[in-house]
Enzyme design. Structure first.
Site, PDB file in Angstrom:
ATOM      1  N   LYS A  57       5.231   3.095   7.920  1.00 32.39           N
ATOM      2  CA  LYS A  57       4.140   4.775   8.766  1.00 32.39           C
ATOM      3  C   LYS A  57       2.896   3.264   8.890  1.00 32.39           C
ATOM      4  O   LYS A  57       2.079   3.559   9.511  1.00 32.39           O
ATOM      5  CB  LYS A  57       4.238   5.165   7.039  1.00 32.39           C
ATOM      6  CG  LYS A  57       3.430   6.131   7.533  1.00 32.39           C
ATOM      7  CD  LYS A  57       3.137   6.786   6.079  1.00 32.39           C
ATOM      8  CE  LYS A  57       3.570   7.573   5.159  1.00 32.39           C
ATOM      9  NZ  LYS A  57       3.765   8.199   4.480  1.00 32.39           N
ATOM     10  N   SER A  63      -6.937   6.161   4.003  1.00 30.94           N
ATOM     11  CA  SER A  63      -6.615   4.493   2.169  1.00 30.94           C
ATOM     12  C   SER A  63      -7.170   3.293   2.515  1.00 30.94           C
ATOM     13  O   SER A  63      -7.941   2.959   2.183  1.00 30.94           O
ATOM     14  CB  SER A  63      -5.998   4.235   2.055  1.00 30.94           C
ATOM     15  OG  SER A  63      -5.242   6.354   1.267  1.00 30.94           O
ATOM     16  N   LYS A 105       5.606   1.761  -3.045  1.00 30.53           N
ATOM     17  CA  LYS A 105       5.713   3.413  -3.719  1.00 30.53           C
ATOM     18  C   LYS A 105       5.674   3.270  -4.918  1.00 30.53           C
ATOM     19  O   LYS A 105       6.792   2.430  -5.631  1.00 30.53           O
ATOM     20  CB  LYS A 105       6.245   4.393  -2.417  1.00 30.53           C
ATOM     21  CG  LYS A 105       6.150   5.681  -3.218  1.00 30.53           C
ATOM     22  CD  LYS A 105       5.224   5.725  -2.243  1.00 30.53           C
ATOM     23  CE  LYS A 105       4.522   7.537  -2.309  1.00 30.53           C
ATOM     24  NZ  LYS A 105       4.137   7.445  -1.628  1.00 30.53           N
ATOM     25  N   THR A 150      -4.487  13.272   5.378  1.00 22.65           N
ATOM     26  CA  THR A 150      -3.302  13.925   5.579  1.00 22.65           C
ATOM     27  C   THR A 150      -3.004  15.010   6.911  1.00 22.65           C
ATOM     28  O   THR A 150      -2.454  14.762   7.970  1.00 22.65           O
ATOM     29  CB  THR A 150      -2.590  13.266   4.286  1.00 22.65           C
ATOM     30  OG1 THR A 150      -2.497  12.320   3.420  1.00 22.65           O
ATOM     31  CG2 THR A 150      -1.002  13.167   4.814  1.00 22.65           C
ATOM     32  N   GLN A 199       7.507   3.952   4.034  1.00 18.70           N
ATOM     33  CA  GLN A 199       6.075   3.075   4.074  1.00 18.70           C
ATOM     34  C   GLN A 199       5.723   1.996   4.613  1.00 18.70           C
ATOM     35  O   GLN A 199       4.665   1.855   5.634  1.00 18.70           O
ATOM     36  CB  GLN A 199       5.539   2.989   2.396  1.00 18.70           C
ATOM     37  CG  GLN A 199       3.376   2.967   2.343  1.00 18.70           C
ATOM     38  CD  GLN A 199       2.964   4.823   1.757  1.00 18.70           C
ATOM     39  OE1 GLN A 199       3.911   5.974   1.964  1.00 18.70           O
ATOM     40  NE2 GLN A 199       2.009   5.337   2.738  1.00 18.70           N
ATOM     41  N   LYS A 207       1.262  -0.778  -0.108  1.00 18.35           N
ATOM     42  CA  LYS A 207       0.335   0.344   0.574  1.00 18.35           C
ATOM     43  C   LYS A 207       0.500   1.044   0.341  1.00 18.35           C
ATOM     44  O   LYS A 207       1.740   1.266   0.598  1.00 18.35           O
ATOM     45  CB  LYS A 207      -0.696   0.539   1.569  1.00 18.35           C
ATOM     46  CG  LYS A 207      -1.966   1.774   1.619  1.00 18.35           C
ATOM     47  CD  LYS A 207      -3.103   1.325   0.274  1.00 18.35           C
ATOM     48  CE  LYS A 207      -3.992   2.336   0.326  1.00 18.35           C
ATOM     49  NZ  LYS A 207      -3.246   2.918  -0.680  1.00 18.35           N
ATOM     50  N   GLY A 258      -2.858   8.176  -4.008  1.00 21.68           N
ATOM     51  CA  GLY A 258      -2.705   9.806  -4.719  1.00 21.68           C
ATOM     52  C   GLY A 258      -1.076   9.998  -4.244  1.00 21.68           C
ATOM     53  O   GLY A 258      -0.673   9.238  -3.111  1.00 21.68           O
ATOM     54  N   ASP A 259      -0.230  11.017  -4.268  1.00 25.39           N
ATOM     55  CA  ASP A 259       0.671  11.345  -3.838  1.00 25.39           C
ATOM     56  C   ASP A 259       1.268  13.263  -4.933  1.00 25.39           C
ATOM     57  O   ASP A 259       0.821  13.301  -5.181  1.00 25.39           O
ATOM     58  CB  ASP A 259       1.926  10.451  -3.634  1.00 25.39           C
ATOM     59  CG  ASP A 259       2.891  11.112  -2.728  1.00 25.39           C
ATOM     60  OD1 ASP A 259       3.288  10.706  -1.419  1.00 25.39           O
ATOM     61  OD2 ASP A 259       4.691  12.007  -3.201  1.00 25.39           O
ATOM     62  N   ASN A 282      -2.446  18.105  -1.809  1.00 20.27           N
ATOM     63  CA  ASN A 282      -3.540  18.400  -0.814  1.00 20.27           C
ATOM     64  C   ASN A 282      -2.829  18.290   0.828  1.00 20.27           C
ATOM     65  O   ASN A 282      -4.230  18.606   1.990  1.00 20.27           O
ATOM     66  CB  ASN A 282      -3.429  17.161  -1.258  1.00 20.27           C
ATOM     67  CG  ASN A 282      -4.301  15.756  -0.721  1.00 20.27           C
ATOM     68  OD1 ASN A 282      -3.919  15.460   0.525  1.00 20.27           O
ATOM     69  ND2 ASN A 282      -5.538  16.281  -0.725  1.00 20.27           N
TER      70      ASN A 282
END
Ligand code: NDP
Ligand code: 2IT
Length: 444
Positions: A114, A376, A126, A209, A111, A90, A165-166, A240
């Protein structure tokens, strides 16, 4: 040589061309060293550190697409599936000209920890491309996204790998990608998150976020006998994460006086006007000069500079390595109380150390920006049960998750005699769950 030092030296040698990846690995390995030292024999025999620093796989592919002049363009696509010990891969997709394998590996590595900290069953991954959505027409962005997914679809799936997204990937891009995935596979499944609300998206994912960042900062402040109301906040970025961090900070009674993009930054002594910022950035996709033009009291400056503004709290929300040692010195000289990362690894290692050494409460991104990926995962849950939850329900879960993360990282730091060192706490707490799962699942 200690196991942890041995592996770090190997990583530095083997991946010398990937400085951001080395930086991320170094920070994690240095801070989890006490855990490794205490289990040296087992972890060495299990090659835990070699396994956790080597992605399960890294997929690199060509993305041909046709621009508005009929010219064929070619970009490079990446998906690094780093570790799925605790759940399907993810993590987001970054679309920015600076993207390369090292950047995606650093983000995928972060990630893992996290996602573990969220307490939800998601592994680390990622992806992205060196494609620059800036200045492209909607048709060009769609052509790129369709071509990107035409290759990537083979490697992702609701129970396999779930991108999101990123930087450069927002609702528009996720929509085009989802449409193409569905068209190729015939599956209507939760394969991407950050989807639109009419086709499986979750309420509050857009805000998550930035809101999550403020929820964890609020909890930390509370535990230190402080409150958000009346505080002056400086924020970098205008995307964002930054936008919804500004919005939530203001809802909590703080005054946010800056934001920035890659060209320049805004100082708005009256507090950033979020509605105007959204109009300029989300609707018009324009530059911050347009914000300044509409606000007589706001100043626009070319280049970098938000960290020179006096504040109580600083929240870097743009990109990696955007807060340097000199910035940290200036923040400390100006009396900053807390720094929390909305972006991934925005603070250089030297700057982080300086802030911590000077008594600034510092929360690393893998803890403080985890609200996005956590929400997410909530979107994935809703997709699985084919239901959607209310904004209030998702937001309440997000708050609970961020408060938990704060207490988990605080507790892990304390357990290893590093009270108040949230970097160490986050890395240890994130690592503990993943390593337990890895060992239980055998050599894989
Ligand atoms: P956006 O694309 O929405 O916004 C990025 C912002 O940062 C823009 O204002 C952009 O300016 C600025 N920026 C990007 N690259 C640079 C650069 N090299 N130098 C200066 N400014 C730059 O991205 P997000 O807000 O989604 O992401 C911001 C950060 O937060 C990233 O580090 C991302 O990995 C991280 N993050 C994002 C999450 C999410 O849910 N979206 C979740 C967790 C972390 P410009 O428009 O001029 O390029
Ligand atoms: O860095 C990140 O955590 C994100 N870009 C969000 C990832 C996600 O899967 O929502």
């Amino acid at each position: 040589m200690r196991y942890v030092e041995e592996v770090l030296a190997k990583v530095k040698k083997q991946y010398a061309a990937e400085p951001e990846f080395i930086q991320a690995v170094e920070e994690v390995l240095e801070t989890i060293a006490p855990v490794i030292d205490a289990n040296e024999e087992l972890y060495r025999r299990e090659a835990i550190l070699e396994r956790i620093t080597t992605p399960d796989r890294a997929i690199i592919f060509r993305i041909p697409w046709v621009d508005d002049n009929g010219q064929v363009q070619v970009n490079t696509g990446y998906r690094v599936q780093f570790n799925n010990a605790i759940g399907p891969y993810k993590g987001g997709l970054r679309l920015h000209p600076s993207v390369n394998l090292g950047i995606i590996k650093f983000l995928g590595f972060e990630q893992i920890f996290k996602n573990s900290l969220t307490g939800l069953p998601i592994g680390g991954g990622k992806g992205g491309s060196d494609f620059d959505p800036k200045g492209k027409s909607d048709r060009e962005v769609m052509a790129f996204c369709q071509s990107f997914i035409t290759e990537l679809y083979k490697y992702i799936g609701a129970d396999v790998d779930v991108p999101a997204g990123d930087i450069g990937t927002g609702a528009r891009e996720i929509g085009y990608m989802y449409g193409q995935y569905k068209r190729i596979t015939g599956l209507y499944e939760g394969v991407l998150t950050g989807k639109g609300l009419t086709y499986g998206g979750s309420l509050a994912r857009t805000e998550a976020t930035g809101y999550g960042l403020l929820y964890i900062v609020q909890e930390m402040m509370k535990c230190h006998g402080q409150e958000m109301a009346g505080k002056t906040v400086v924020i970098s970025g205008a995307g964002n994460v930054a936008t919804y961090a500004i919005q939530k900070a203001q809802q909590l009674g703080a005054k946010v006086v800056t934001c920035s993009d890659s060209n320049g930054w805004i100082y708005d002594p009256d507090g950033i006007d979020v509605a105007l910022l959204k109009e300029v950035k989300e609707v018009k996709r324009a530059r911050l000069t347009e914000y300044a033009a509409a606000r007589p009291n706001a100043e626009y400056h070319e280049g970098r500079g938000v960290w020179s503004v006096k504040c109580d709290i600083a929240l870097p929300c743009a990109t990696q390595n955007e807060l340097h040692l000199e910035d940290a010195k200036q923040l400390v000289a100006n009396g900053v109380m807390a720094v929390a990362e909305g972006a991934n690894m925005p603070t250089t290692m030297e700057a982080t150390k300086y802030l911590q050494d000077n008594g600034v409460w510092f929360i690393p991104g893998k803890a403080s920006n985890a609200g996005g990926v956590a929400t997410s995962a909530l979107e994935m849950s809703q997709n699985s049960e084919r239901l959607s939850w209310s904004f209030e329900e998702v937001d309440a879960k997000l708050q609970g998750i961020m408060v938990n993360i704060y207490h988990n990282i605080e507790d892990a730091a304390k357990r290893y005699g590093k009270e108040g060192d949230y970097v160490t706490g986050a890395n240890i707490a994130g690592f503990e769950k993943v390593v337990t799962a890895m060992i239980a699942q055998g050599v894989c």
